[in-house]
Design a protein around this motif. Structure first.
Motif, PDB file in Angstrom:
ATOM      1  N   PRO A  88       0.811  -1.230   0.000  1.00  0.00           N
ATOM      2  CA  PRO A  88       0.000   0.000   0.000  1.00  0.00           C
ATOM      3  C   PRO A  88       0.843   1.280   0.000  1.00  0.00           C
ATOM      4  CG  PRO A  88      -0.850  -1.560   1.606  1.00  0.00           C
ATOM      5  CD  PRO A  88       0.450  -2.099   1.113  1.00  0.00           C
ATOM      6  N   ARG A  89       1.958   1.248   0.687  1.00  0.00           N
ATOM      7  CA  ARG A  89       2.828   2.430   0.701  1.00  0.00           C
ATOM      8  C   ARG A  89       3.467   2.656  -0.654  1.00  0.00           C
ATOM      9  NH1 ARG A  89       5.370   3.128   6.669  1.00  0.00           N
ATOM     10  NH2 ARG A  89       3.399   2.811   7.748  1.00  0.00           N
ATOM     11  N   VAL A 142       2.127   1.770  -3.553  1.00  0.00           N
ATOM     12  CA  VAL A 142       1.048   2.255  -4.426  1.00  0.00           C
ATOM     13  C   VAL A 142       0.781   3.734  -4.146  1.00  0.00           C
ATOM     14  CG1 VAL A 142      -1.417   2.022  -4.942  1.00  0.00           C
ATOM     15  CG2 VAL A 142       0.020  -0.017  -4.751  1.00  0.00           C
ATOM     16  N   ALA A 143       0.736   4.127  -2.892  1.00  0.00           N
ATOM     17  CA  ALA A 143       0.505   5.531  -2.546  1.00  0.00           C
ATOM     18  C   ALA A 143       1.646   6.409  -3.051  1.00  0.00           C
ATOM     19  CB  ALA A 143       0.346   5.682  -1.032  1.00  0.00           C
ATOM     20  N   ALA A 144       2.864   5.947  -2.943  1.00  0.00           N
ATOM     21  CA  ALA A 144       4.008   6.724  -3.436  1.00  0.00           C
ATOM     22  C   ALA A 144       3.949   6.867  -4.953  1.00  0.00           C
ATOM     23  CB  ALA A 144       5.320   6.060  -3.018  1.00  0.00           C
ATOM     24  N   ARG A 145       3.543   5.810  -5.635  1.00  0.00           N
ATOM     25  CA  ARG A 145       3.422   5.868  -7.091  1.00  0.00           C
ATOM     26  C   ARG A 145       2.320   6.845  -7.498  1.00  0.00           C
ATOM     27  NH1 ARG A 145       1.608   0.603  -9.460  1.00  0.00           N
ATOM     28  NH2 ARG A 145      -0.390   1.606  -9.217  1.00  0.00           N
ATOM     29  N   GLU A 146       1.191   6.831  -6.810  1.00  0.00           N
ATOM     30  CA  GLU A 146       0.100   7.771  -7.106  1.00  0.00           C
ATOM     31  C   GLU A 146       0.536   9.214  -6.842  1.00  0.00           C
ATOM     32  OE1 GLU A 146      -2.893   7.299  -8.547  1.00  0.00           O
ATOM     33  OE2 GLU A 146      -2.287   5.236  -8.856  1.00  0.00           O
ATOM     34  N   ALA A 147       1.251   9.422  -5.757  1.00  0.00           N
ATOM     35  CA  ALA A 147       1.758  10.765  -5.449  1.00  0.00           C
ATOM     36  C   ALA A 147       2.711  11.237  -6.541  1.00  0.00           C
ATOM     37  CB  ALA A 147       2.453  10.776  -4.092  1.00  0.00           C
ATOM     38  N   CYS A 150      -6.559  15.064  -8.575  1.00  0.00           N
ATOM     39  CA  CYS A 150      -6.756  13.971  -7.622  1.00  0.00           C
ATOM     40  C   CYS A 150      -6.096  12.715  -8.168  1.00  0.00           C
ATOM     41  CB  CYS A 150      -8.242  13.742  -7.357  1.00  0.00           C
ATOM     42  SG  CYS A 150      -9.193  13.290  -8.825  1.00  0.00           S
ATOM     43  N   ASP A 151      -5.990  11.702  -7.311  1.00  0.00           N
ATOM     44  CA  ASP A 151      -5.360  10.449  -7.730  1.00  0.00           C
ATOM     45  C   ASP A 151      -5.916   9.311  -6.898  1.00  0.00           C
ATOM     46  OD1 ASP A 151      -3.760  10.169  -5.284  1.00  0.00           O
ATOM     47  OD2 ASP A 151      -2.569  11.821  -6.068  1.00  0.00           O
ATOM     48  N   ARG A 181      -5.115   7.973  -4.271  1.00  0.00           N
ATOM     49  CA  ARG A 181      -5.015   8.026  -2.809  1.00  0.00           C
ATOM     50  C   ARG A 181      -6.302   8.512  -2.169  1.00  0.00           C
ATOM     51  NH1 ARG A 181      -0.175  11.822  -1.984  1.00  0.00           N
ATOM     52  NH2 ARG A 181      -1.201  12.786  -3.769  1.00  0.00           N
ATOM     53  N   ARG A 223      -6.779  13.718  -0.520  1.00  0.00           N
ATOM     54  CA  ARG A 223      -5.448  14.141  -0.964  1.00  0.00           C
ATOM     55  C   ARG A 223      -5.507  15.028  -2.214  1.00  0.00           C
ATOM     56  NH1 ARG A 223      -1.499  11.255   2.010  1.00  0.00           N
ATOM     57  NH2 ARG A 223      -0.137  12.769   1.018  1.00  0.00           N
TER      58      ARG A 223
END
Length: 183
Positions: A33-34, A36-41, A147-148, A150, A154
């Motif tokens: 999950p971290r 994936v969140a970093a990739r979305e950011a 938006c993304d 996340r 966010r």
């Protein structure tokens, strides 16, 4: 009498194997999950920078050449009649001032569709931005909601005034929720 030698075979027991599997599963549950969140950011950050670069290029070209410059969702063929910029956008010098990408209009920049689950929407009704030779933008202020994957919490709002000054703020809840839904 001597004790019999014990012959133990090399290998792993079922308990050891279960411990390794449990450890790997726990680490994956934390790391995926971290990641994936970093990739979305990263996708959202790239979209933000691409839009900022396009607006700066449009302002610079308009003020240095004296031509109107249009920024709109679309591709090299022209603008799309939408406020959804997720599919990419173009920046072109509008030589004849008709706000339509004609073959003789100079294509300054073409931005590819956004990556990941990133979405970029402008204020409804603002399907293009026209920069004047004085460097300002014609029409009313425009707000881009970015938006993304996340989630809506966010989402970021990129607000541009008529003087082409851009600022980033947290997105309003309604705009962030709308951004998360497909058009």
């Amino acid at each position: 009498m001597e004790p019999l030698p014990s012959h133990r075979t090399a290998g792993v027991t079922l308990v050891e194997l279960a411990l390794v599997v449990a450890t790997v599963a726990t680490l994956a549950a934390i790391a995926v999950p971290r990641f994936v969140a970093a990739r979305e950011a990263a996708h959202a950050g790239a979209a933000h920078q691409a839009m900022l670069g396009s607006l700066m290029a449009a302002t610079s070209h308009a003020s240095s050449t004296g031509a109107e410059v249009v920024v709109c969702p679309g591709d090299a063929n022209g603008c799309r009649p939408t406020h959804d910029w997720t599919g990419g956008w173009v920046v072109f010098a509008d030589i004849d001032g008709d706000r339509v990408r004609d073959p003789h209009d100079t294509l300054l920049q073409r931005v590819a569709p956004l990556g990941g689950n990133a979405r970029l929407r402008s204020t409804p009704g603002r399907t293009r931005i026209v920069f004047q030779p004085n460097g300002g933008a014609a029409g009313s202020n425009v707000t881009f909601t970015l938006c993304d994957g996340r989630g809506a919490a966010r989402a970021t709002a990129l607000v541009m005034n008529n003087g082409a000054h851009l600022r980033a703020t947290p997105a309003q809840a309604a705009a962030a929720d709308a951004c998360m839904r497909a058009l």
